[in-house]
Design a protein around this motif. Structure first.
Motif, mmCIF file in Angstrom:
data_model
loop_
_atom_site.group_PDB
_atom_site.id
_atom_site.type_symbol
_atom_site.label_atom_id
_atom_site.label_comp_id
_atom_site.label_asym_id
_atom_site.label_seq_id
_atom_site.Cartn_x
_atom_site.Cartn_y
_atom_site.Cartn_z
ATOM 1 N N MET A 1 0.847 -1.165 0.000
ATOM 2 C CA MET A 1 0.000 0.000 0.000
ATOM 3 C C MET A 1 0.895 1.232 0.000
ATOM 4 O O MET A 1 1.836 1.329 0.764
ATOM 5 N N LEU A 3 1.307 4.864 0.890
ATOM 6 C CA LEU A 3 0.776 5.950 1.710
ATOM 7 C C LEU A 3 1.580 7.232 1.559
ATOM 8 O O LEU A 3 1.287 8.221 2.213
ATOM 9 N N SER A 38 -4.325 -6.837 8.817
ATOM 10 C CA SER A 38 -4.187 -5.793 7.801
ATOM 11 C C SER A 38 -4.272 -4.407 8.422
ATOM 12 O O SER A 38 -3.502 -3.507 8.064
ATOM 13 N N LEU A 42 -1.423 -1.480 8.508
ATOM 14 C CA LEU A 42 -1.726 -0.130 8.057
ATOM 15 C C LEU A 42 -1.344 0.894 9.121
ATOM 16 O O LEU A 42 -0.716 1.911 8.821
#
Length: 64
Positions: A1, A3, A38, A42
């Motif tokens: 991911m 960010l 998850s 995160l």
């Protein structure tokens, strides 16, 4: 991911909300769910990026 494109404020909010949701999941005994892992990842990633940015823009605080 990825960010990296988020603002500092967005990163802080994302980290806070992930912590809150994990707390609710812990109270509901849902920590074995894949979503919990998850969310934890995160939260950790958002926190690391936020701290790295802070350290870069505020070198006088290095070592704290």
């Amino acid at each position: 991911m990825n960010l990296d494109t988020l603002s500092d404020k967005q990163l802080q909010e994302l980290e806070r909300l992930a912590k809150e949701l994990l707390l609710v999941m812990r109270k509901a005994k849902l920590m074995a769910e894949p979503l919990a892992e998850s969310l934890h990842q995160l939260e950790v990633e958002a926190g690391e990026i936020r701290r790295e940015r802070f350290d870069t823009s505020n070198p006088e605080y290095s070592g704290y």
